[in-house]
Enzyme design. Structure first.
Site, PDB file in Angstrom:
ATOM      1  N   SER A 183       0.819  -1.208   0.000  1.00 42.49           N
ATOM      2  CA  SER A 183       0.000   0.000   0.000  1.00 42.49           C
ATOM      3  C   SER A 183       0.854   1.261   0.000  1.00 42.49           C
ATOM      4  O   SER A 183       1.845   1.357   0.714  1.00 42.49           O
ATOM      5  CB  SER A 183      -0.900  -0.004   1.240  1.00 42.49           C
ATOM      6  OG  SER A 183      -1.660   1.177   1.303  1.00 42.49           O
ATOM      7  N   LEU A 238      -0.742   9.724   3.866  1.00 42.67           N
ATOM      8  CA  LEU A 238      -1.922   8.989   3.401  1.00 42.67           C
ATOM      9  C   LEU A 238      -2.897   9.873   2.622  1.00 42.67           C
ATOM     10  O   LEU A 238      -4.110   9.765   2.756  1.00 42.67           O
ATOM     11  CB  LEU A 238      -2.633   8.320   4.587  1.00 42.67           C
ATOM     12  CG  LEU A 238      -1.837   7.204   5.281  1.00 42.67           C
ATOM     13  CD1 LEU A 238      -2.458   6.840   6.609  1.00 42.67           C
ATOM     14  CD2 LEU A 238      -1.751   5.977   4.383  1.00 42.67           C
ATOM     15  N   CYS A 280      -2.026   4.674  11.838  1.00 38.86           N
ATOM     16  CA  CYS A 280      -2.486   6.060  11.788  1.00 38.86           C
ATOM     17  C   CYS A 280      -2.454   6.668  13.191  1.00 38.86           C
ATOM     18  O   CYS A 280      -2.677   5.970  14.183  1.00 38.86           O
ATOM     19  CB  CYS A 280      -3.913   6.131  11.255  1.00 38.86           C
ATOM     20  SG  CYS A 280      -4.130   5.473   9.592  1.00 38.86           S
ATOM     21  N   LYS A 324      -2.539  -4.537   9.439  1.00 37.38           N
ATOM     22  CA  LYS A 324      -1.143  -4.174   9.166  1.00 37.38           C
ATOM     23  C   LYS A 324      -0.490  -3.663  10.448  1.00 37.38           C
ATOM     24  O   LYS A 324      -0.946  -2.685  11.039  1.00 37.38           O
ATOM     25  CB  LYS A 324      -1.073  -3.120   8.070  1.00 37.38           C
ATOM     26  CG  LYS A 324       0.337  -2.833   7.566  1.00 37.38           C
ATOM     27  CD  LYS A 324       0.286  -1.951   6.331  1.00 37.38           C
ATOM     28  CE  LYS A 324       1.649  -1.800   5.688  1.00 37.38           C
ATOM     29  NZ  LYS A 324       1.587  -0.983   4.441  1.00 37.38           N
TER      30      LYS A 324
END
Length: 304
Positions: free
Chosen positions: A24, A76, A133, A168
């Site tokens: 990603s 992101l 995050c 993840k």
């Protein structure tokens, strides 16, 4: 030497033709790389992180080269779930490869909201939950650095998804096994690791950080030994499948992760150096297996 080798692997009931997936944030949603490689050759494509609402990301400069890797502080940036579902997902479904959607959020409510965005959406084979995050409810601490919080967000998101959930994991922890066990308890169908390590770089002539955000995520070959170690540790302690990542540049790198316990591997930084890295790695894995008389990739998983 054997003529035919079987590279197919099973991730939580989803069959991949080979274990090579894009990481990603390094492959967009595939459009950018489709001019260089045949996307049908890949085991899967993990798209750039998708949030409920559009995210603008961090200010530039936000990428810096380092010895043996790179730092990124992109933040992101993405156009949000609605845009991804209407524009990117239809493109991806044209290809014979598995689609893995990476979900991100700054709060528990944001994670639940983006999961709900995909409720009933056709064409996603797996979800990857990015728990690195910053948690705005806990002063910016990552969801993935606290076992209880990691388990909580996993359990909250899973009921809203219609495909298996891969969580993840962040390497920026004291004990990676504790986090892996927590998300397994929370209902994760698999884990992927490792995400980037936190680092920084200083411009000694201008006497300031190279990245506008000061800190960034370190990826590339420099972190591979740490990634392999963590995959090995997690494999010995959980029952769910693992997607290994962190500095994979060659087929031999990928094989190393498989032997440490990974079922599949994600290729990230290598894509920036060589847009054909993923298909080259697949070919190199096949050649290794033929030369070593290995007929099935699953034979060597976790053998060390």
């Amino acid at each position: 030497m054997v003529d035919n080798v079987n590279l197919s692997v099973d991730i939580a009931g989803v069959l991949l033709k080979n274990p090579v997936i894009t990481a990603s944030g390094t492959f967009g949603s595939g459009k950018e790389y489709s001019q260089f490689i045949d996307l049908n050759e890949l085991g899967g494509i993990t798209v750039k992180g998708v949030s409920h609402e559009p995210w603008t990301g961090n200010p530039p400069p936000r990428v810096a080269e380092t010895y043996g890797g790179m730092l990124n502080s992109v933040g992101l940036q993405n156009p949000g779930a609605a845009a991804f579902i209407s524009e990117d997902l239809p493109f991806l479904r044209k290809y014979d490869t598995k689609v893995i959607v990476n979900l991100c959020g700054h709060s528990l409510d944001e994670y639940i909201a983006v999961a709900k965005d995909f409720s009933g959406v056709f064409g996603v084979d797996l979800f990857e939950l990015n728990i690195s995050c910053p948690n705005i409810d806990k002063g910016g601490m990552s969801f993935g650095t606290d076992a209880a919080t990691a388990e909580k967000v996993t359990a909250a998101v899973k009921p809203h998804l219609n495909a298996p959930l891969i969580v993840k994991l962040s390497p920026n922890v004291t004990e990676i096994v504790a986090i892996a066990k927590a998300v397994e308890s929370g209902g994760a169908d698999g884990v992927s690791l490792i995400n980037t390590l936190v680092g920084t770089k200083i411009d000694i002539y201008n006497r300031k950080p190279v990245l506008a955000n000061v800190f960034g995520g370190l990826s590339g070959p420099a972190i591979k030994p740490i990634a392999v170690r963590m995959v090995y540790q997690v494999y010995k302690n959980v029952k769910i499948p693992i997607i290994g990542m962190g500095g994979i540049m060659t087929g031999e790198d990928a094989i190393e992760f498989i032997m440490a316990g990974a079922t599949a591997v994600s290729v990230g930084t290598a894509n920036f150096l060589n847009p054909k890295a993923t298909v080259n790695i697949i070919e190199e894995m096949q050649n290794f297996m033929r030369n070593q008389k290995i007929t099935n990739i699953n034979e060597i998983r976790g053998i060390i």
